[in-house]
Scaffold this motif. Structure first.
Motif, mmCIF file in Angstrom:
data_model
loop_
_atom_site.group_PDB
_atom_site.id
_atom_site.type_symbol
_atom_site.label_atom_id
_atom_site.label_comp_id
_atom_site.label_asym_id
_atom_site.label_seq_id
_atom_site.Cartn_x
_atom_site.Cartn_y
_atom_site.Cartn_z
ATOM 1 N N CYS A 202 0.882 -1.169 0.000
ATOM 2 C CA CYS A 202 0.000 0.000 0.000
ATOM 3 C C CYS A 202 0.920 1.219 0.000
ATOM 4 O O CYS A 202 1.886 1.280 0.767
ATOM 5 C CB CYS A 202 -0.944 -0.001 1.203
ATOM 6 S SG CYS A 202 -0.147 -0.104 2.814
ATOM 7 N N LEU A 203 0.649 2.159 -0.904
ATOM 8 C CA LEU A 203 1.521 3.317 -1.089
ATOM 9 C C LEU A 203 0.693 4.593 -1.150
ATOM 10 O O LEU A 203 -0.542 4.560 -1.260
ATOM 11 C CB LEU A 203 2.334 3.177 -2.380
ATOM 12 C CG LEU A 203 3.322 2.007 -2.468
ATOM 13 C CD1 LEU A 203 3.960 1.972 -3.858
ATOM 14 C CD2 LEU A 203 4.387 2.103 -1.386
ATOM 15 N N LEU A 204 1.381 5.729 -1.092
ATOM 16 C CA LEU A 204 0.716 7.009 -1.277
ATOM 17 C C LEU A 204 0.159 7.112 -2.695
ATOM 18 O O LEU A 204 0.588 6.398 -3.607
ATOM 19 C CB LEU A 204 1.696 8.154 -1.025
ATOM 20 C CG LEU A 204 2.182 8.319 0.415
ATOM 21 C CD1 LEU A 204 3.255 9.396 0.490
ATOM 22 C CD2 LEU A 204 1.028 8.656 1.349
ATOM 23 N N MET A 213 8.534 10.230 -5.739
ATOM 24 C CA MET A 213 9.899 9.951 -5.281
ATOM 25 C C MET A 213 10.120 8.449 -5.160
ATOM 26 O O MET A 213 11.130 7.907 -5.620
ATOM 27 C CB MET A 213 10.137 10.611 -3.917
ATOM 28 C CG MET A 213 9.955 12.094 -3.895
ATOM 29 S SD MET A 213 11.247 12.959 -4.800
ATOM 30 C CE MET A 213 10.776 14.642 -4.421
ATOM 31 N N VAL A 214 9.170 7.768 -4.516
ATOM 32 C CA VAL A 214 9.281 6.326 -4.313
ATOM 33 C C VAL A 214 9.275 5.605 -5.655
ATOM 34 O O VAL A 214 10.093 4.702 -5.897
ATOM 35 C CB VAL A 214 8.138 5.831 -3.413
ATOM 36 C CG1 VAL A 214 8.080 4.297 -3.382
ATOM 37 C CG2 VAL A 214 8.303 6.376 -1.996
ATOM 38 N N ASP A 215 8.381 6.000 -6.555
ATOM 39 C CA ASP A 215 8.329 5.368 -7.877
ATOM 40 C C ASP A 215 9.644 5.561 -8.620
ATOM 41 O O ASP A 215 10.100 4.668 -9.346
ATOM 42 C CB ASP A 215 7.178 5.953 -8.701
ATOM 43 C CG ASP A 215 5.816 5.413 -8.267
ATOM 44 O OD1 ASP A 215 5.790 4.430 -7.500
ATOM 45 O OD2 ASP A 215 4.792 5.980 -8.690
ATOM 46 N N GLY A 216 10.267 6.736 -8.440
ATOM 47 C CA GLY A 216 11.531 6.998 -9.118
ATOM 48 C C GLY A 216 12.629 6.060 -8.671
ATOM 49 O O GLY A 216 13.448 5.610 -9.485
ATOM 50 N N VAL A 217 12.657 5.725 -7.366
ATOM 51 C CA VAL A 217 13.674 4.795 -6.878
ATOM 52 C C VAL A 217 13.384 3.386 -7.392
ATOM 53 O O VAL A 217 14.299 2.659 -7.796
ATOM 54 C CB VAL A 217 13.751 4.815 -5.342
ATOM 55 C CG1 VAL A 217 14.870 3.875 -4.854
ATOM 56 C CG2 VAL A 217 13.990 6.223 -4.830
ATOM 57 N N PHE A 218 12.123 2.993 -7.384
ATOM 58 C CA PHE A 218 11.769 1.684 -7.940
ATOM 59 C C PHE A 218 12.202 1.592 -9.409
ATOM 60 O O PHE A 218 12.783 0.591 -9.844
ATOM 61 C CB PHE A 218 10.265 1.446 -7.829
ATOM 62 C CG PHE A 218 9.820 0.872 -6.515
ATOM 63 C CD1 PHE A 218 10.361 -0.302 -6.029
ATOM 64 C CD2 PHE A 218 8.833 1.504 -5.764
ATOM 65 C CE1 PHE A 218 9.948 -0.848 -4.819
ATOM 66 C CE2 PHE A 218 8.408 0.972 -4.551
ATOM 67 C CZ PHE A 218 8.970 -0.205 -4.076
ATOM 68 N N ALA A 247 2.393 -4.424 3.200
ATOM 69 C CA ALA A 247 3.620 -3.738 3.584
ATOM 70 C C ALA A 247 3.581 -2.359 2.936
ATOM 71 O O ALA A 247 2.758 -2.099 2.054
ATOM 72 C CB ALA A 247 4.850 -4.520 3.127
ATOM 73 N N SER A 248 4.460 -1.466 3.341
ATOM 74 C CA SER A 248 4.463 -0.130 2.760
ATOM 75 C C SER A 248 5.865 0.465 2.797
ATOM 76 O O SER A 248 6.719 0.036 3.580
ATOM 77 C CB SER A 248 3.500 0.794 3.518
ATOM 78 O OG SER A 248 3.405 2.061 2.875
ATOM 79 N N VAL A 249 6.081 1.451 1.938
ATOM 80 C CA VAL A 249 7.302 2.253 1.952
ATOM 81 C C VAL A 249 6.927 3.618 2.514
ATOM 82 O O VAL A 249 6.092 4.327 1.932
ATOM 83 C CB VAL A 249 7.895 2.395 0.532
ATOM 84 C CG1 VAL A 249 9.102 3.327 0.555
ATOM 85 C CG2 VAL A 249 8.275 1.028 -0.020
#
Length: 315
Positions: A202-204, A213-218, A247-249
């Motif tokens: 589950c993510l923002l 930002m998270v998608d960019g690292v993935f 789980a979440s980041v």
């Protein structure tokens, strides 16, 4: 020209509706409409496109609104300055924050309220980065907490506060590869972005900059996870992980607020390890708003980064 007329025009620009603007200004709709009409006569330009309903501002009106916002902001700054000279800083401090940084706002507003007991604080904590800059320009905010990873447009001042990094939030019983235990050096366990991508996430929401930002690292790691749940609330991410199904980041700064709840683990994400600077942003203008100046001075003294490393139960 009266300040009140400018307030009516700014309210109409924001609400885009005569009745709602009148309610906001606590006057009757005819009184608001007549005051704006008199302003048009005085300036000798049409400000509002009128029809059966409100149809928007004219190009001249859009330009005049910018000046009106600036004039009203300077009036308020003058009042705050005089009050501060006479009795100490008073009034209202308006702070905006991107959701991922809102857990750090109290590290500034807490000591600010102690230093300035006559000030009340209004916090908008669910804003997108672009909305913060727009509202700062429109004098709707005194300061904002947002990302500093990109060069900001001219006309803003910044105070770096901390570097946002990410942790994988899981239940204590979930397996996460390298996160299964502590390594031989005694360091905290970690998890990789690849391991995170294979968990039910589950993510923002995608529209939020924190999610981008998270998608960019993935993407940097060659991964494209598909989360089952998306939300605009970091607190909701913690709540979903608590159920044991996801789980979440999450930003590490939120561990300062919630700690690591019982039954959960927070594993620093590596391979790659990435950080994003977060800071305080204010409008660069002279004379500077007394509220913005006071908060900026305090932000330069407070060790926000150090405070975020301490969990709620830690000394």
């Amino acid at each position: 020209m009266l300040f009140r007329q400018l307030e009516y025009l700014v309210a109409l620009s924001r609400e885009r509706h005569f009745a709602r603007a009148a309610d906001l200004c606590r006057v009757s709709q005819p009184a608001l409409s007549e005051a704006i009409r008199k302003l048009e006569v005085e300036l000798d330009v049409p400000l509002v496109r009128r029809g059966r309903t409100y149809e928007g501002l004219t190009p001249e009106g859009e330009r005049i609104v910018v000046w009106a916002q600036r004039i009203l902001a300077d009036r308020d700054a003058l009042k705050d300055e005089v009050d501060a000279l006479r009795t100490g800083l008073g009034g209202r401090l308006r702070v905006g924050s991107v959701p991922t940084a809102s857990g750090a706002v109290s590290l500034l507003t807490g000591p600010f309220c102690v230093a300035h007991p006559l000030v009340t604080v209004e916090i908008s904590s669910d804003l997108q980065a672009g909305d913060i800059l727009r509202r700062l320009r429109d004098f709707d905010l005194d300061a904002g907490l947002t990302y500093l990873h990109e060069e900001l447009p001219e006309g803003f001042r910044t105070v770096p506060l901390y570097d946002e990094r990410y942790v994988l939030l899981t239940t204590a019983t979930a397996g996460a590869g390298a996160g299964a235990g502590v390594d031989g050096s005694g360091q905290r366990p970690t998890a990789t972005w690849e391991e995170a991508a294979h968990l039910p996430l589950c993510l923002l929401s995608r529209a939020m900059q924190g999610r981008r930002m998270v998608d960019g690292v993935f993407e940097e790691a060659g991964l494209r996870p598909e989360p089952r749940v998306e939300t605009d609330s970091v607190g909701t991410l913690f709540a979903h992980v608590r159920t044991g199904r996801w789980a979440s980041v999450v930003p590490h700064a939120w561990l300062h607020v919630f700690g690591v709840p019982p039954g959960m683990r927070a594993l620093p994400l590596v391979e790659p390890a990435r950080t994003v600077p977060v800071g305080l942003v204010t409008v660069a203008r002279e004379p500077e708003s007394v509220m913005a100046r006071a908060l900026t001075d305090l932000a330069q003294e407070v060790d926000v980064a150090g405070a975020l490393e301490r969990l709620p139960d830690a000394p």
